[in-house]
Design a protein around this motif. Sequence first.
Motif, mmCIF file in Angstrom:
data_model
loop_
_atom_site.group_PDB
_atom_site.id
_atom_site.type_symbol
_atom_site.label_atom_id
_atom_site.label_comp_id
_atom_site.label_asym_id
_atom_site.label_seq_id
_atom_site.Cartn_x
_atom_site.Cartn_y
_atom_site.Cartn_z
ATOM 1 N N GLN B 225 0.835 -1.198 0.000
ATOM 2 C CA GLN B 225 0.000 0.000 0.000
ATOM 3 C C GLN B 225 0.869 1.248 0.000
ATOM 4 N N ILE B 226 0.607 2.135 -0.956
ATOM 5 C CA ILE B 226 1.415 3.343 -1.051
ATOM 6 C C ILE B 226 0.771 4.422 -0.200
ATOM 7 N N THR B 227 1.404 4.755 0.881
ATOM 8 C CA THR B 227 0.823 5.761 1.772
ATOM 9 C C THR B 227 1.921 6.366 2.627
ATOM 10 N N SER B 228 1.665 7.576 3.087
ATOM 11 C CA SER B 228 2.631 8.178 3.996
ATOM 12 C C SER B 228 2.248 7.915 5.448
ATOM 13 N N PHE B 229 1.056 7.345 5.644
ATOM 14 C CA PHE B 229 0.639 7.073 7.021
ATOM 15 C C PHE B 229 1.243 5.762 7.508
ATOM 16 N N PRO B 230 1.680 5.719 8.740
ATOM 17 C CA PRO B 230 2.252 4.469 9.251
ATOM 18 C C PRO B 230 1.168 3.427 9.463
ATOM 19 N N LEU B 231 1.403 2.218 8.959
ATOM 20 C CA LEU B 231 0.425 1.148 9.119
ATOM 21 C C LEU B 231 0.835 0.211 10.252
ATOM 22 N N VAL B 232 1.959 0.539 10.868
ATOM 23 C CA VAL B 232 2.444 -0.245 11.996
ATOM 24 C C VAL B 232 2.712 0.737 13.122
ATOM 25 N N PHE B 233 2.290 0.358 14.307
ATOM 26 C CA PHE B 233 2.446 1.239 15.463
ATOM 27 C C PHE B 233 3.795 0.953 16.105
ATOM 28 N N THR B 234 4.537 1.981 16.418
ATOM 29 C CA THR B 234 5.805 1.754 17.101
ATOM 30 C C THR B 234 5.766 2.413 18.462
ATOM 31 N N THR B 235 6.337 1.735 19.430
ATOM 32 C CA THR B 235 6.362 2.338 20.764
ATOM 33 C C THR B 235 7.637 1.971 21.487
ATOM 34 N N GLU B 236 7.988 2.813 22.429
ATOM 35 C CA GLU B 236 9.153 2.554 23.269
ATOM 36 C C GLU B 236 8.724 2.173 24.666
ATOM 37 N N ARG B 237 7.384 2.065 24.857
ATOM 38 C CA ARG B 237 6.884 1.928 26.216
ATOM 39 C C ARG B 237 6.348 0.521 26.466
ATOM 40 N N PRO B 238 6.807 -0.136 27.543
ATOM 41 C CA PRO B 238 6.283 -1.461 27.883
ATOM 42 C C PRO B 238 4.796 -1.417 28.215
ATOM 43 N N ASP B 239 4.347 -0.331 28.888
ATOM 44 C CA ASP B 239 2.938 -0.297 29.275
ATOM 45 C C ASP B 239 2.038 -0.211 28.053
ATOM 46 N N VAL B 240 2.474 0.547 27.043
ATOM 47 C CA VAL B 240 1.687 0.656 25.813
ATOM 48 C C VAL B 240 1.638 -0.704 25.120
ATOM 49 N N THR B 241 2.809 -1.390 25.077
ATOM 50 C CA THR B 241 2.863 -2.698 24.433
ATOM 51 C C THR B 241 1.914 -3.667 25.117
ATOM 52 N N SER B 242 1.963 -3.691 26.450
ATOM 53 C CA SER B 242 1.069 -4.605 27.178
ATOM 54 C C SER B 242 -0.379 -4.269 26.890
ATOM 55 N N GLY B 243 -0.684 -2.981 26.877
ATOM 56 C CA GLY B 243 -2.057 -2.546 26.606
ATOM 57 C C GLY B 243 -2.537 -3.051 25.270
ATOM 58 N N HIS B 244 -1.675 -2.938 24.271
ATOM 59 C CA HIS B 244 -2.076 -3.380 22.931
ATOM 60 C C HIS B 244 -2.193 -4.901 22.861
ATOM 61 N N LEU B 245 -1.280 -5.600 23.548
ATOM 62 C CA LEU B 245 -1.359 -7.060 23.549
ATOM 63 C C LEU B 245 -2.687 -7.505 24.145
ATOM 64 N N LEU B 246 -3.112 -6.785 25.203
ATOM 65 C CA LEU B 246 -4.370 -7.136 25.849
ATOM 66 C C LEU B 246 -5.564 -6.861 24.954
ATOM 67 N N GLU B 247 -5.362 -5.987 23.985
ATOM 68 C CA GLU B 247 -6.445 -5.737 23.035
ATOM 69 C C GLU B 247 -6.440 -6.764 21.904
ATOM 70 N N GLY B 248 -5.529 -7.715 21.978
ATOM 71 C CA GLY B 248 -5.502 -8.767 20.981
ATOM 72 C C GLY B 248 -4.579 -8.484 19.819
ATOM 73 N N LYS B 249 -3.633 -7.562 20.043
ATOM 74 C CA LYS B 249 -2.718 -7.260 18.945
ATOM 75 C C LYS B 249 -1.439 -8.070 19.064
ATOM 76 N N ILE B 250 -0.602 -7.906 18.051
ATOM 77 C CA ILE B 250 0.633 -8.672 18.003
ATOM 78 C C ILE B 250 1.795 -7.699 18.083
ATOM 79 N N ALA B 251 2.728 -7.987 18.983
ATOM 80 C CA ALA B 251 3.900 -7.125 19.091
ATOM 81 C C ALA B 251 5.082 -7.820 18.442
ATOM 82 N N ILE B 252 5.915 -7.047 17.789
ATOM 83 C CA ILE B 252 7.110 -7.623 17.169
ATOM 84 C C ILE B 252 8.315 -6.936 17.794
#
Lengths: 389, 490
Positions: B225-252
């Motif tokens: 997909q050609i876009t300037s918007f990020p399609l992947v979320f990046t974070t430096e925060r463990p709490d954000v990562t845990s929050g997203h995992l709990l929402e059923g997302k996948i962290a890499i």
Amino acid sequence: MKYLYFIFIILSVASIFFSQEDKHELNQSSFSFALGIDYEKEGYTVSLQLINPGEISGEKLLNNSPYIVYKAKGKTIDTALEKISMNTSRHLDLKQEQIIVLGEELARKGRLKEIVEYILHSPDIPANALIITTKGNKASELLKIFSPVEGYSALEITNTLNKLGRHVLNNASEIKVELLEDGKDISLPYIELKGDLQKGMNRDNLDTTTPAHIVFGGFGLFKDGTLKKFLDYRDSLFLQLLNGKSSGFIIESTCPAGSEKFAFKLFNGAVKKKEFKLAHDNYSFQYILNLSGDIRQYNCHGNLKDPETISQLETQINKTIQSKENKILSIAQDHELDPFGLGHSIKSKDPKAWRNVEKDWSTRIKNARLNVHSDITIQNVGNYKSRGD
Amino acid sequence: MKSIEDLSDSLKTNIASIQKAFHSNKELIVRTISPPFLEVKKEICLVYLDTIVDKSVIQEHILRPLLQMKDFSAAHPIHDISNTIEISNIQVILTMNELISHLTNGNTIILIEEIDQCISAATEEWKDRAFTFPQSQRVLKGPQIGFTELAKNNLSLIKRGLKNEKLVIEEQTIGAETNTSISLLYLANKVDHEILETVRNKVQSIELSSILDSSYIEESISGEQITSFPLVFTTERPDVTSGHLLEGKIAIICDGSPNVLIVPALFIQFLQSPEDYYEKPLFELTRLIRIFSFIVSIYLIPFYIALTLFHQELIPSELLINLAAQRQIVPLPVVLEVILFMLLFQVVLESSIRLPTGITLAFSIIGTLILGQSAADAGLVQLASLVVVSATYVLNFAVPIHPFANSVKMIRFFFVFLASVFGIYGIMLGTFVLVNHLCSLNSFGVPYLSPIAPLKTADLKDTLIRFPLKKIINTTKKYSKDDHIKNHKK
């Protein structure tokens, strides 16, 4: 998705056919906030007040006047405007016009209608510009007055008028509506000059403490687009009170006992009920108003603590309003005018009866009678509790 | 790869092939010892790479026990050695390929004479920095710890916040040259298996030979997909990562990068900050303010241009006089002026990031005061343009996720161009394309604009305004996958 980009391309291409004349840098256009139109035997004299933004905002380049008034004659307003345009180095931008001043002579000759039609027709002049008329001077002269307070007279006139309340004023589309309506004659605000015209047109006017300046004079009464009579501003306020368009003003009445005066500051005035009765072929109109306000200056002797005094005062205010309205009615009757829209209230309540009286309404109105009753709420009597001497 | 073959039973051959594989690198330490075995006499060889191993562990827990080892039977040599060395994590290795991979990962290899197997002991010690607060996502309230470059630390931080046996960590190594370890994290009971499969496939099919940062993975898995918007979320925060995992997302998690990737990513999530959950709900309108400033940061300059060039009647008279007065003395047309200043601001931002901290102060004085104020004083630019351009960038800083704030950079220029050619019509045209573009995007099958478009009323509780926690935490969000998009892609 691709078809969307296709639409985008088509829409972009389509805009090539748009007029690029609309595009002007701000320093390529000259802005005008006031347009004056005066009577000329064949056609008009148009005067355009072009502002000099640098001077008004204080970023001076040259020590020149805050605005320049260009004047040109033409058989149509457009030819006159074109002449002005030829004389200036910049593109004329009329889209910011706030007021359109009609000269007294033009109004007296009954040219209001064509001006209103022109403004509604013209894509350059906004239809919501206020239309006002002048008393005593030509529009072009009043536009040349240096205005001492706001810096340029278009803004000063607009602000002076806006103080009256926006709905009191009329723009082209509202006038058009009123012209089409039966049973009501138009009233437009007028401005006049206080002070010497020559002095006012001189820049020295800005340096003196007693400058010549433009004031709101009152309302001019029109009959079929022709100016008939000027009301002074106090009468105009009472006229607007019955039209339900009043903002606050002072009602001065005589005390219940004695000849001293007291002042009632009206805050809100609304027409609660409007009725008419037909008796012996004469119409009488009954208005019930809801007023609220304060007692201000109080030279009477009644104790304001006493509810009796208050009701006496209310009776006095009622009387004042009644007599004022009667005075306006008699002025109107002299000129066969109907500024209150009395005929319109017949038309809306009883269209059949209106059809019968419509033709000779201007003579019938001479026998009409006005009965105004006000329900007054006095909110604040001020610090006069002890007064009861 | 030459050395796929099994280990030989000759110690010398094995060491020779290891040395050959490492091109006789001096980092490769080979230590041969002869323990005082009672029954047989055998040589044992320790092989490790210097600087990535903990030498004290090797000395204390491998070398010393081996040198004191007496009981050794030729029947089960591996078993005996394993029982002697005091390392918790050991592995038996059969092939040369595996051996090399273990060496490069900091393990110590124990080779035994006349045995075609070896033991790999975990002795790695990676150099890492201390934990600091997350540089790009600071908050006033809430956890202040950020990820570091070491994947193990990051995993540990996440596990600390998410003590749950359903947390699955799938580790794999990709990149032929760098052998970077990549971990996929998800909660087995919450993850959408279809999305998980897509992510797995995409990660496995990454064809990059080297991976130096998680952004390499981000780019590779974002798709065509050609876009300037990020399609992947990046974070430096463990709490954000845990929050997203709990929402059923996948962290890499990518080793070597403090930025953890989270998929699927939604548009609205880039405008949410962890603080939203730590402050009082409903009345805290910061999220709305952020969304508002993001939108205004796109439209402010185009509207300024459209109004001053085409629709002067829409500007209030007093303001118009002021603008016209400023315009009288400047040389450039308003569009050029604005574009020049936008470029200049970009340059100032760009250079202020790179500069040594000592110069930053001087630079900001020159960049802001001298360039901005003096340019206006000197009559080169209109003050109003300056205000509008700087307001745009200030508004843009309210966006909490930096890559997202950056994504509208080019869009803004596009809008400026449209506004300068077509006026407000152009802005509407641009909006039409932008909204359509956003609607067409999807992140791993989830529409980018969900839950707003397609509308999911249940998920709206945590979209523009955060509702009280008890209303949003215990209900799982359902990410609607757009069948139309999926079919279209096939």
